[in-house]
Design an enzyme around this catalytic site. Structure first.
Site, short mmCIF file in Angstrom:
data_model
loop_
_atom_site.label_atom_id
_atom_site.label_comp_id
_atom_site.label_asym_id
_atom_site.label_seq_id
_atom_site.Cartn_x
_atom_site.Cartn_y
_atom_site.Cartn_z
N LYS A 1 -22.46 95.33 -14.18
CA LYS A 1 -23.20 96.59 -14.32
C LYS A 1 -24.63 96.36 -13.83
O LYS A 1 -25.23 95.31 -14.11
CB LYS A 1 -23.18 96.98 -15.80
CG LYS A 1 -23.85 98.29 -16.16
CD LYS A 1 -23.65 98.57 -17.66
CE LYS A 1 -24.25 99.90 -18.07
NZ LYS A 1 -23.96 100.19 -19.51
N SER B 1 -21.91 104.43 -20.59
CA SER B 1 -22.64 104.32 -19.35
C SER B 1 -22.09 103.27 -18.38
O SER B 1 -22.52 103.23 -17.21
CB SER B 1 -24.10 103.98 -19.64
OG SER B 1 -24.21 102.71 -20.28
N SER C 1 -20.86 102.47 -24.72
CA SER C 1 -20.88 102.44 -23.25
C SER C 1 -19.91 101.45 -22.62
O SER C 1 -19.71 101.47 -21.41
CB SER C 1 -22.29 102.16 -22.74
OG SER C 1 -23.11 103.27 -22.98
#
Lengths: 69, 463
Positions: B79, B154, B178
């Protein structure tokens, strides 16, 4: 419990908090953010008036003696 | 043979037998990314040169007898909030388009030392909160099961990259769900370890006391293998716990006979957003666990709304503290959703925050009490399947169909495991929660759910 504010009072409170924080909210975004603020305050009311003085927050910590680990 | 469907353990066996090379694994993964990512937008940066160099080194090391362990030669992605030395780390934000860290985050360093092959950096909601948005420097990742649907966030690119069979494992972060949210909506496994289990150092914070980092992966075993590399004490992370790291694969196949599993049914059964097929899904999982010998029973926990607002107050206050200076001077450089959410943090009062922290103590005690009578909890990760991008939503609303915040507030390990597909062809799943630092039990129950549900025979999207 937290007092329920009128929409005008809530808007004034929001503007005051933004001014205090130094945040300039773009006028076109203010209605949606203000609505979210009203929702937030409604949810936060769940937290107020719930606890007596004996209820400590989770960040009260226990000190350990030097080299105690 | 399509190497994209090999588990991490299978790839490892083939690498050591000499029947595949790390370079081949990397090239196959890069080819799949090249073929699909123009439409799915999982990656904000593909580090092909670095990947092939890492892969060749992994091959050379294995040939010379140096074996770095189960991730040696395995492709993965990060990420884009994980610092990577010499590689841009943007947080999916125009505020950080030119930020190139000098050092790796601890997690990136551990994965590199373990021989992992970094393929690139993945899309996220801006600063792990604001999205999905179309006013950011990169488009939002799309759900491989149906690109008209969101991934959840996310760790959106992490979910996309695994469901699209680009990688077996991708790192995410989880402040209110997330990791588990995108895992649920993309049909992957996603574990949020115990708070303090994995160092957060070098991962851009959203909310220090709620932030957890961990992997999303194709299978429970893939996640267990990855956590083995990540877990461990870091003296420079103030939240890192100095607790021994067990063997996360040791109990995977032990089954659930004799285990006690509690379902906090009121969390989801009374929620308006819960759909009948998702409800039927968790009941089916409960029945499968009972048939496998577990005692599964409903339990009571405090009202879900209390967990939710305590977490949101803490998150908003801490996030605003992190972004205060930029919010005052560069607000229009943030995406509109991000700015709108961060602004709410400026409206949290000191009393609000202290009350939320008092609630946190009450709620953590309540979950600990439930887990003193049960080996694990079973609940939903999401109340519905992934919505469409064009479905009208109030982007600043506190209401969310993702039910993961409770265990960020309490710090318990929690994992989303897919169990099947809904009538619209999108994944549904469940969430398994364990005692603090008892990830082995979470993996054990999760592995049983994975087997009993038949998920392993579900065909993933082929692009």
């Amino acid at each position: 419990m937290v007092e329920t504010l009128s929409s005008d009072a809530l808007a004034a409170e929001f503007d005051c908090l933004m001014a205090r924080a130094g945040i300039t909210v773009p006028p076109q975004r203010r209605p949606s953010i203000l609505a979210a603020y009203a929702d937030l305050r409604g949810q936060i009311a769940l937290l107020h008036g719930r606890y007596g003085p004996e209820a400590e927050p989770s960040n009260v910590f226990r000190a350990e003696p030097a080299g105690g680990r | 043979m399509d190497t994209q469907d090999l588990s991490i353990a299978e790839m490892g066996r083939m690498l050591r037998a000499g029947s595949v090379t790390a370079e081949t694994l990397a090239r196959n993964a890069l080819a799949r990314i090249a073929a699909l990512d123009g439409a799915l937008h999982a990656f904000v940066l593909v580090t092909e040169e670095r990947a092939l160099a890492d892969a060749r080194r992994a091959d050379d090391e294995l040939k010379s007898g140096r074996d770095r362990g189960p991730l040696h030669g395995i492709p993965y992605a990060l990420k884009d909030i994980y610092d990577t030395a010499g590689i841009r780390t943007t947080c999916h934000s125009r505020l950080r388009l030119n930020v190139v860290p000098k050092e790796d985050s601890v997690a990136a360093a551990r994965l590199r030392e373990a021989g992992g092959v970094l393929l690139g950096k993945l899309g996220t909601h801006e600063f792990a909160l604001g999205g999905p948005s179309f006013d950011l420097p990169f488009p939002p990742p799309r759900n491989p099961w149906n690109p008209e649907h969101v991934t959840g966030g996310s760790s959106s690119g992490s979910g996309t990259s695994i469901a699209a069979r680009m990688v077996r494992m991708a790192m995410g972060s989880d402040t209110g769900g997330s990791i588990r949210g995108p895992a649920a909506w993309c049909g992957t496994v996603g574990i949020k370890p115990t708070y303090g289990r994995v160092s957060r150092r070098g991962v851009f914070p959203l909310s220090w006391t709620l932030d957890h980092i961990g992997p999303l992966s194709r299978s429970v075993e893939d996640s267990a293998i990855t956590l083995q590399v990540l877990a461990g004490h870091d003296r420079q992370d103030p939240a890192s716990a100095d607790v021994p790291v067990p063997d996360y694969r040791a109990d995977l196949e032990k089954g659930v006979a004799g285990l006690r599993i509690g379902i906090p049914r009121a969390f989801f059964a009374t929620a308006k957003a819960t759909t009948t097929e998702v409800l039927a899904g968790i009941d089916r999982t409960a029945a499968q666990l009972r048939n496998a010998g577990a005692l599964v029973e409903d339990i009571e926990l405090p009202d879900y709304a209390l967990f939710s607002i305590a977490g949101r107050v803490i998150m908003l206050a801490e996030a605003f503290a992190i972004h205060e200076a930029d919010m005052q001077t560069r607000l229009l450089e943030y995406g509109e959703i991000t700015a709108g959410r961060f602004i709410l943090g400026a409206a949290v009062t000191a009393a609000d925050l202290v009350h939320a922290l008092r609630a946190r103590r009450e709620l953590t005690d309540a979950v600990n009490m439930a887990l003193s009578h049960h080996d694990a909890l079973l609940t939903l990760s999401a109340l519905d399947t992934a919505p469409r991008f064009d479905q009208p939503t109030d982007t600043l609303s506190l209401a969310s169909p993702i039910q993961t915040m409770p265990f960020n507030v309490t710090g318990h390990p929690a994992m989303s495991v897919p169990t099947g597909l809904g009538g619209n062809g999108l994944p549904i799943g469940v969430q398994i929660v364990g005692r603090h630092f008892d990830e082995p039990m979470v993996f054990r129950v999760g592995r049983a759910v994975e087997q009993l549900s038949g998920w392993e025979s579900v065909t993933l999207p082929n692009g």
